[in-house]
Write an enzyme that holds these catalytic residues in place. Sequence first.
Site, PDB file in Angstrom:
ATOM      1  N   GLU A 107       0.862  -1.183   0.000  1.00  0.00           N
ATOM      2  CA  GLU A 107       0.000   0.000   0.000  1.00  0.00           C
ATOM      3  C   GLU A 107       0.892   1.224   0.000  1.00  0.00           C
ATOM      4  O   GLU A 107       1.953   1.216   0.640  1.00  0.00           O
ATOM      5  CB  GLU A 107      -0.873   0.061   1.258  1.00  0.00           C
ATOM      6  CG  GLU A 107      -2.078  -0.834   1.213  1.00  0.00           C
ATOM      7  CD  GLU A 107      -1.869  -2.087   2.029  1.00  0.00           C
ATOM      8  OE1 GLU A 107      -0.933  -2.104   2.851  1.00  0.00           O
ATOM      9  OE2 GLU A 107      -2.624  -3.054   1.840  1.00  0.00           O
ATOM     10  N   TYR A 153       7.832   1.728  -7.620  1.00  0.00           N
ATOM     11  CA  TYR A 153       7.104   0.455  -7.682  1.00  0.00           C
ATOM     12  C   TYR A 153       6.670   0.131  -9.112  1.00  0.00           C
ATOM     13  O   TYR A 153       6.745  -1.027  -9.547  1.00  0.00           O
ATOM     14  CB  TYR A 153       5.883   0.497  -6.748  1.00  0.00           C
ATOM     15  CG  TYR A 153       6.223   0.809  -5.310  1.00  0.00           C
ATOM     16  CD1 TYR A 153       7.377   0.301  -4.725  1.00  0.00           C
ATOM     17  CD2 TYR A 153       5.403   1.616  -4.536  1.00  0.00           C
ATOM     18  CE1 TYR A 153       7.709   0.598  -3.410  1.00  0.00           C
ATOM     19  CE2 TYR A 153       5.720   1.908  -3.218  1.00  0.00           C
ATOM     20  CZ  TYR A 153       6.872   1.406  -2.669  1.00  0.00           C
ATOM     21  OH  TYR A 153       7.193   1.696  -1.369  1.00  0.00           O
TER      22      TYR A 153
HETATM   23  C1  LIG Z   1      10.557   6.142  -2.008  1.00  0.00           C
HETATM   24  C2  LIG Z   1      12.040   6.147  -1.664  1.00  0.00           C
HETATM   25  C3  LIG Z   1      12.357   4.906  -0.813  1.00  0.00           C
HETATM   26  C4  LIG Z   1      12.864   6.083  -2.973  1.00  0.00           C
HETATM   27  O1  LIG Z   1      14.226   5.945  -2.629  1.00  0.00           O
HETATM   28  P1  LIG Z   1      15.380   6.680  -3.468  1.00  0.00           P
HETATM   29  O2  LIG Z   1      16.664   6.126  -2.993  1.00  0.00           O
HETATM   30  O3  LIG Z   1      15.232   8.134  -3.381  1.00  0.00           O
HETATM   31  O4  LIG Z   1      15.043   6.212  -4.950  1.00  0.00           O
HETATM   32  P2  LIG Z   1      16.079   5.801  -6.100  1.00  0.00           P
HETATM   33  O5  LIG Z   1      17.137   6.829  -6.215  1.00  0.00           O
HETATM   34  O6  LIG Z   1      16.495   4.397  -5.860  1.00  0.00           O
HETATM   35  O7  LIG Z   1      15.143   5.878  -7.397  1.00  0.00           O
HETATM   36  C5  LIG Z   1      14.507   4.717  -7.863  1.00  0.00           C
HETATM   37  C6  LIG Z   1      13.277   5.092  -8.655  1.00  0.00           C
HETATM   38  O8  LIG Z   1      12.350   5.758  -7.798  1.00  0.00           O
HETATM   39  C7  LIG Z   1      11.656   6.771  -8.552  1.00  0.00           C
HETATM   40  N1  LIG Z   1      12.066   8.091  -8.072  1.00  0.00           N
HETATM   41  C8  LIG Z   1      13.060   8.390  -7.203  1.00  0.00           C
HETATM   42  N2  LIG Z   1      13.092   9.709  -6.953  1.00  0.00           N
HETATM   43  C9  LIG Z   1      12.104  10.262  -7.713  1.00  0.00           C
HETATM   44  C10 LIG Z   1      11.624  11.596  -7.897  1.00  0.00           C
HETATM   45  N3  LIG Z   1      12.185  12.620  -7.240  1.00  0.00           N
HETATM   46  N4  LIG Z   1      10.564  11.792  -8.710  1.00  0.00           N
HETATM   47  C11 LIG Z   1       9.982  10.750  -9.353  1.00  0.00           C
HETATM   48  N5  LIG Z   1      10.392   9.456  -9.236  1.00  0.00           N
HETATM   49  C12 LIG Z   1      11.445   9.220  -8.421  1.00  0.00           C
HETATM   50  C13 LIG Z   1      12.118   6.590  -9.975  1.00  0.00           C
HETATM   51  O9  LIG Z   1      11.301   5.614 -10.583  1.00  0.00           O
HETATM   52  C14 LIG Z   1      13.524   6.047  -9.775  1.00  0.00           C
HETATM   53  O10 LIG Z   1      14.002   5.357 -10.913  1.00  0.00           O
HETATM   54  P3  LIG Z   1      14.822   6.192 -12.048  1.00  0.00           P
HETATM   55  O11 LIG Z   1      16.051   6.687 -11.332  1.00  0.00           O
HETATM   56  O12 LIG Z   1      15.092   5.168 -13.089  1.00  0.00           O
HETATM   57  O13 LIG Z   1      13.924   7.325 -12.462  1.00  0.00           O
HETATM   58  C15 LIG Z   1      12.457   7.447  -0.921  1.00  0.00           C
HETATM   59  O14 LIG Z   1      12.006   8.553  -1.671  1.00  0.00           O
HETATM   60  C16 LIG Z   1      11.911   7.574   0.491  1.00  0.00           C
HETATM   61  O15 LIG Z   1      12.522   7.088   1.443  1.00  0.00           O
HETATM   62  N6  LIG Z   1      10.741   8.238   0.644  1.00  0.00           N
HETATM   63  C17 LIG Z   1      10.145   8.449   1.969  1.00  0.00           C
HETATM   64  C18 LIG Z   1       9.576   7.172   2.524  1.00  0.00           C
HETATM   65  C19 LIG Z   1       8.505   6.595   1.602  1.00  0.00           C
HETATM   66  O16 LIG Z   1       7.680   7.335   1.062  1.00  0.00           O
HETATM   67  N7  LIG Z   1       8.520   5.259   1.457  1.00  0.00           N
HETATM   68  C20 LIG Z   1       7.539   4.554   0.655  1.00  0.00           C
HETATM   69  C21 LIG Z   1       6.393   4.156   1.496  1.00  0.00           C
HETATM   70  S1  LIG Z   1       5.167   3.261   0.567  1.00  0.00           S
END
Ligand SMILES: CC(C)(COP(=O)(O)OP(=O)(O)OC[C@H]1O[C@@H](n2cnc3c(N)ncnc32)[C@H](O)[C@@H]1OP(=O)(O)O)[C@@H](O)C(=O)NCCC(=O)NCCS
Length: 221
Positions: free
Chosen positions: A140, A152
Amino acid sequence: MYYFIERMTEEDIEQVQAIERASFSTLWSANTYRHELRSPSTSRYIVARASPIPPPPRAERQPVRRGLLASLLPALFGQQPSLRDVPIVGYGGVWLSVDEGHITTIAVAPEYRGRGIGELLLNGLIDQALDLHADVLTLEVRVSNVVAQQLYLKYGFRPAGTRPRYYTDNGEDALIMWTDPIRTPAYQEKLRHLRERLFARLREEAEAPEPVRNGVRPGMQ
Ligand SMILES: CC(C)(COP(=O)(O)OP(=O)(O)OC[C@H]1O[C@@H](n2cnc3c(N)ncnc32)[C@H](O)[C@@H]1OP(=O)(O)O)[C@@H](O)C(=O)NCCC(=O)NCCS
């Protein structure tokens, strides 16, 4: 920086909670984490660590803690040699229900986002789900959390409905997402392709010099 995944242990809870506080508005207690960590037949939790030096290969980490790293880490961190001293920059969990792997949580420390660590964690969770014999993955996510949804979607999760007012802090709806079966040749091939790209990205980042912000290198504070 070199980023690598390890199974979470109870020693990691404090650092994980610091990232959780910076990432979510509703928080788990230390006891909840302990309970999850003590149920490895249905729950798996992992952490991502950031190291300025290449980590030893996974199979060698235990003995190497007392060998090569024992001599390198005191110089880098100025204290007891252990991989435990390499800071945690993200974490995630998966829970098995029959043949479904539920991604329960995933977060990266705000200053480390956008470097592939979230994707590395999701890959680690998929591996854990496969190890638990899950056939399909679900989760979710807040309808407003477009960043997480993009991650995702990239890994084959697709929207399949909502849970109205699922989040108690602000009454926001949850989007429910599911993958196709993850053991099929088609999904495994997709995963292989995504991993190749991710590992190339992480290799590139490991070789690039760390940006200096306000005279401080990230991760070394
Ligand atoms: C969601 C989260 C875990 C992503 O981690 P991250 O290390 O920043 O992400 P990554 O650098 O590995 O990016 C992987 C993919 O995520 C998406 N993504 C990451 N940052 C993004 C941004 N600013 N805008 C849109 N998509 C994004 C893209 O699909 C990206 O793939 P791409 O690089 O090929 O475009 C991080 O933003 C986070 O901790 N958020 C707060 C907690 C949260 O919301 N968790 C999810 C709960 S359901």
